[in-house]
Write a protein that holds these residues in place. Structure first.
Motif, PDB file in Angstrom:
ATOM      1  N   VAL A  55       1.122   4.930  -3.633  1.00 35.76           N
ATOM      2  CA  VAL A  55       0.637   5.213  -4.981  1.00 35.76           C
ATOM      3  C   VAL A  55       1.002   6.650  -5.341  1.00 35.76           C
ATOM      4  CG1 VAL A  55      -1.450   5.477  -6.392  1.00 35.76           C
ATOM      5  CG2 VAL A  55      -1.284   3.591  -4.767  1.00 35.76           C
ATOM      6  N   GLY A  56       1.359   6.854  -6.579  1.00 33.10           N
ATOM      7  CA  GLY A  56       1.646   8.193  -7.060  1.00 33.10           C
ATOM      8  C   GLY A  56       0.640   8.613  -8.118  1.00 33.10           C
ATOM      9  N   LEU A  57       0.508   9.905  -8.279  1.00 29.99           N
ATOM     10  CA  LEU A  57      -0.296  10.464  -9.368  1.00 29.99           C
ATOM     11  C   LEU A  57       0.656  11.218 -10.282  1.00 29.99           C
ATOM     12  CD1 LEU A  57      -3.417  11.842  -7.451  1.00 29.99           C
ATOM     13  CD2 LEU A  57      -3.189   9.670  -8.682  1.00 29.99           C
ATOM     14  N   ARG A  58       0.415  11.071 -11.567  1.00 34.70           N
ATOM     15  CA  ARG A  58       1.291  11.695 -12.559  1.00 34.70           C
ATOM     16  C   ARG A  58       0.425  12.378 -13.615  1.00 34.70           C
ATOM     17  NH1 ARG A  58       5.575   7.623 -14.574  1.00 34.70           N
ATOM     18  NH2 ARG A  58       3.745   6.412 -15.050  1.00 34.70           N
ATOM     19  N   ARG A  59       0.843  13.581 -13.996  1.00 33.43           N
ATOM     20  CA  ARG A  59       0.151  14.312 -15.058  1.00 33.43           C
ATOM     21  C   ARG A  59       0.440  13.647 -16.402  1.00 33.43           C
ATOM     22  NH1 ARG A  59       2.800  18.093 -12.096  1.00 33.43           N
ATOM     23  NH2 ARG A  59       1.521  19.265 -10.661  1.00 33.43           N
ATOM     24  N   VAL A  68       1.900  11.873  -3.947  1.00 31.48           N
ATOM     25  CA  VAL A  68       2.035  10.518  -3.430  1.00 31.48           C
ATOM     26  C   VAL A  68       1.123  10.363  -2.223  1.00 31.48           C
ATOM     27  CG1 VAL A  68       3.662   8.796  -2.551  1.00 31.48           C
ATOM     28  CG2 VAL A  68       4.440  10.530  -4.176  1.00 31.48           C
ATOM     29  N   TYR A  69       0.522   9.181  -2.100  1.00 27.01           N
ATOM     30  CA  TYR A  69      -0.315   8.874  -0.947  1.00 27.01           C
ATOM     31  C   TYR A  69      -0.256   7.378  -0.684  1.00 27.01           C
ATOM     32  CZ  TYR A  69      -3.682   7.734  -4.657  1.00 27.01           C
ATOM     33  OH  TYR A  69      -4.307   7.212  -5.782  1.00 27.01           O
ATOM     34  N   ALA A  70      -0.830   6.955   0.422  1.00 24.49           N
ATOM     35  CA  ALA A  70      -0.906   5.535   0.761  1.00 24.49           C
ATOM     36  C   ALA A  70      -2.359   5.108   0.662  1.00 24.49           C
ATOM     37  CB  ALA A  70      -0.369   5.291   2.164  1.00 24.49           C
ATOM     38  N   VAL A  71      -2.579   3.866   0.228  1.00 23.42           N
ATOM     39  CA  VAL A  71      -3.946   3.368   0.060  1.00 23.42           C
ATOM     40  C   VAL A  71      -4.050   1.934   0.574  1.00 23.42           C
ATOM     41  CG1 VAL A  71      -3.583   2.604  -2.328  1.00 23.42           C
ATOM     42  CG2 VAL A  71      -5.887   3.181  -1.564  1.00 23.42           C
ATOM     43  N   ASP A  74      -8.983  -1.778   0.841  1.00 21.29           N
ATOM     44  CA  ASP A  74     -10.413  -1.476   0.855  1.00 21.29           C
ATOM     45  C   ASP A  74     -10.749  -0.115   0.245  1.00 21.29           C
ATOM     46  OD1 ASP A  74      -9.578   0.303   2.819  1.00 21.29           O
ATOM     47  OD2 ASP A  74     -10.812  -0.562   4.417  1.00 21.29           O
ATOM     48  N   GLY A  75      -9.719   0.574  -0.280  1.00 26.02           N
ATOM     49  CA  GLY A  75      -9.968   1.831  -0.982  1.00 26.02           C
ATOM     50  C   GLY A  75      -9.780   3.092  -0.170  1.00 26.02           C
ATOM     51  N   TRP A  76      -9.503   2.986   1.131  1.00 24.18           N
ATOM     52  CA  TRP A  76      -9.250   4.169   1.934  1.00 24.18           C
ATOM     53  C   TRP A  76      -7.818   4.628   1.707  1.00 24.18           C
ATOM     54  CZ3 TRP A  76     -12.484   7.264   4.503  1.00 24.18           C
ATOM     55  CH2 TRP A  76     -13.767   6.776   4.773  1.00 24.18           C
ATOM     56  N   ALA A  77      -7.642   5.919   1.451  1.00 25.45           N
ATOM     57  CA  ALA A  77      -6.322   6.484   1.166  1.00 25.45           C
ATOM     58  C   ALA A  77      -5.983   7.568   2.181  1.00 25.45           C
ATOM     59  CB  ALA A  77      -6.300   7.057  -0.250  1.00 25.45           C
ATOM     60  N   PHE A  78      -4.681   7.736   2.401  1.00 22.74           N
ATOM     61  CA  PHE A  78      -4.203   8.743   3.346  1.00 22.74           C
ATOM     62  C   PHE A  78      -3.200   9.656   2.650  1.00 22.74           C
ATOM     63  CE2 PHE A  78      -1.434  10.566   6.537  1.00 22.74           C
ATOM     64  CZ  PHE A  78      -2.317  10.921   7.547  1.00 22.74           C
ATOM     65  N   ASP A  79      -3.444  10.954   2.759  1.00 21.97           N
ATOM     66  CA  ASP A  79      -2.479  11.962   2.325  1.00 21.97           C
ATOM     67  C   ASP A  79      -2.595  13.154   3.254  1.00 21.97           C
ATOM     68  OD1 ASP A  79      -4.693  13.450   1.389  1.00 21.97           O
ATOM     69  OD2 ASP A  79      -3.860  13.730  -0.614  1.00 21.97           O
ATOM     70  N   VAL A 106       3.484   2.199  -6.628  1.00 17.03           N
ATOM     71  CA  VAL A 106       4.917   2.100  -6.345  1.00 17.03           C
ATOM     72  C   VAL A 106       5.154   0.689  -5.817  1.00 17.03           C
ATOM     73  CG1 VAL A 106       6.826   2.994  -4.963  1.00 17.03           C
ATOM     74  CG2 VAL A 106       5.064   4.561  -5.844  1.00 17.03           C
ATOM     75  N   PRO A 107       5.974  -0.096  -6.496  1.00 17.07           N
ATOM     76  CA  PRO A 107       6.216  -1.466  -6.011  1.00 17.07           C
ATOM     77  C   PRO A 107       6.650  -1.473  -4.554  1.00 17.07           C
ATOM     78  CG  PRO A 107       7.176  -1.168  -8.185  1.00 17.07           C
ATOM     79  CD  PRO A 107       6.724   0.192  -7.716  1.00 17.07           C
ATOM     80  N   GLU A 108       6.132  -2.413  -3.785  1.00 18.64           N
ATOM     81  CA  GLU A 108       6.381  -2.456  -2.341  1.00 18.64           C
ATOM     82  C   GLU A 108       7.871  -2.519  -2.009  1.00 18.64           C
ATOM     83  OE1 GLU A 108       5.098  -4.996   1.619  1.00 18.64           O
ATOM     84  OE2 GLU A 108       4.037  -5.344  -0.257  1.00 18.64           O
ATOM     85  N   ALA A 109       8.638  -3.161  -2.841  1.00 14.29           N
ATOM     86  CA  ALA A 109      10.069  -3.305  -2.577  1.00 14.29           C
ATOM     87  C   ALA A 109      10.866  -2.039  -2.895  1.00 14.29           C
ATOM     88  CB  ALA A 109      10.629  -4.478  -3.382  1.00 14.29           C
ATOM     89  N   THR A 110      10.228  -1.029  -3.480  1.00 17.85           N
ATOM     90  CA  THR A 110      10.928   0.208  -3.825  1.00 17.85           C
ATOM     91  C   THR A 110      11.352   0.940  -2.558  1.00 17.85           C
ATOM     92  OG1 THR A 110       9.617   0.429  -5.836  1.00 17.85           O
ATOM     93  CG2 THR A 110      10.760   2.398  -5.069  1.00 17.85           C
ATOM     94  N   THR A 111      12.609   1.244  -2.466  1.00 21.97           N
ATOM     95  CA  THR A 111      13.090   2.005  -1.311  1.00 21.97           C
ATOM     96  C   THR A 111      12.757   3.478  -1.510  1.00 21.97           C
ATOM     97  OG1 THR A 111      15.258   2.467  -2.260  1.00 21.97           O
ATOM     98  CG2 THR A 111      15.018   0.403  -0.981  1.00 21.97           C
ATOM     99  N   LEU A 112      12.744   4.194  -0.419  1.00 23.67           N
ATOM    100  CA  LEU A 112      12.517   5.634  -0.494  1.00 23.67           C
ATOM    101  C   LEU A 112      13.599   6.297  -1.340  1.00 23.67           C
ATOM    102  CD1 LEU A 112      10.885   8.126   0.355  1.00 23.67           C
ATOM    103  CD2 LEU A 112      12.346   8.256   2.384  1.00 23.67           C
ATOM    104  N   ALA A 113      14.843   5.891  -1.172  1.00 23.25           N
ATOM    105  CA  ALA A 113      15.947   6.477  -1.948  1.00 23.25           C
ATOM    106  C   ALA A 113      15.740   6.246  -3.441  1.00 23.25           C
ATOM    107  CB  ALA A 113      17.282   5.901  -1.495  1.00 23.25           C
TER     108      ALA A 113
END
Length: 147
Positions: A55-59, A68-71, A74-79, A106-113
Motif C-alpha cells: 500500500v502507498g500513501l500519497r499527498r 510505502v508499507y505492507a499490510v 487483519d489490519g497489521w502493517a509493516f514499515d 498497489v495491485p498484487e501483480a505490479t512488479t517492483l520495476a
C-alpha cells in the motif's frame, strides 16, 4: 519500536544527491525515506502465508506515492517502524504531514520495476549497495504479530 512518521526521516538534499551518504544512514532512516518500497516488497516475500498487500500513501494532489508499507488483511502493517495497526501508521503519518493522505493499494501483480517507474522510486541497482540483504535483515528483526 516506537511508531514514527516516515517524514521525520526525509532525506536532506545531500542525501538525495549522494547515494553513498544516503546509504550510510541508519536502517530506520534508510527504510523510512528512500527505500520504503523495497522494505514492503521484502516483508511480503518473507511472509507468504500472511497475504500481505503493498500500500502507498500519497499527498493530496500528487501523483507519486510518498510512503510505502505492507499490510495484512487483519489490519497489521509493516514499515520502517516495525509492525503496527495500519490505522495508527496512517494517523502518525497524517499528523506529521498535516493532511489526510490518500491510501493507494498497489495491485498484487505490479512488479517492483513498474512501481518504481510509475512513482519515481529507485530500483535496487540504483543504491550504493545491495539493498536486499539489508532489507531482509531488517524484516527479520520484527516477527509478525500473532493472528
Amino acid at each position: 519500536m516506537d511508531l514514527r512518521a516516515a517524514g521525520e526521516f526525509r532525506r536532506t538534499p545531500l542525501e538525495r544527491a549522494d547515494q553513498d551518504v544516503s546509504w550510510a544512514r541508519g536502517d530506520q532512516a534508510f527504510f523510512a525515506s528512500g527505500a520504503c518500497h523495497l522494505l514492503a516488497w521484502t516483508v511480503r516475500a518473507a511472509h507468504p502465508g500472511h497475504a500481505l498487500a503493498v500500500v502507498g500513501l500519497r499527498r493530496p494532489g500528487e501523483a507519486a506515492i510518498c510512503h510505502v508499507y505492507a499490510v495484512r488483511a487483519d489490519g497489521w502493517a509493516f514499515d520502517h517502524a516495525g509492525w503496527h495497526p495500519e490505522v495508527d501508521l496512517r494517523a502518525v503519518n497524517e499528523a506529521y504531514e498535516g493532511t489526510v493522505l490518500e491510501r493507494v493499494p498497489v495491485p498484487e501483480a505490479t512488479t517492483l520495476a513498474a512501481f518504481c517507474a510509475a512513482h519515481r522510486h529507485r530500483m535496487p541497482t540504483q543504491y550504493a549497495g545491495d539493498p536486499w540483504p539489508r532489507a531482509r535483515a531488517y524484516v527479520d528483526r520484527y516477527p509478525p504479530p500473532a493472528t
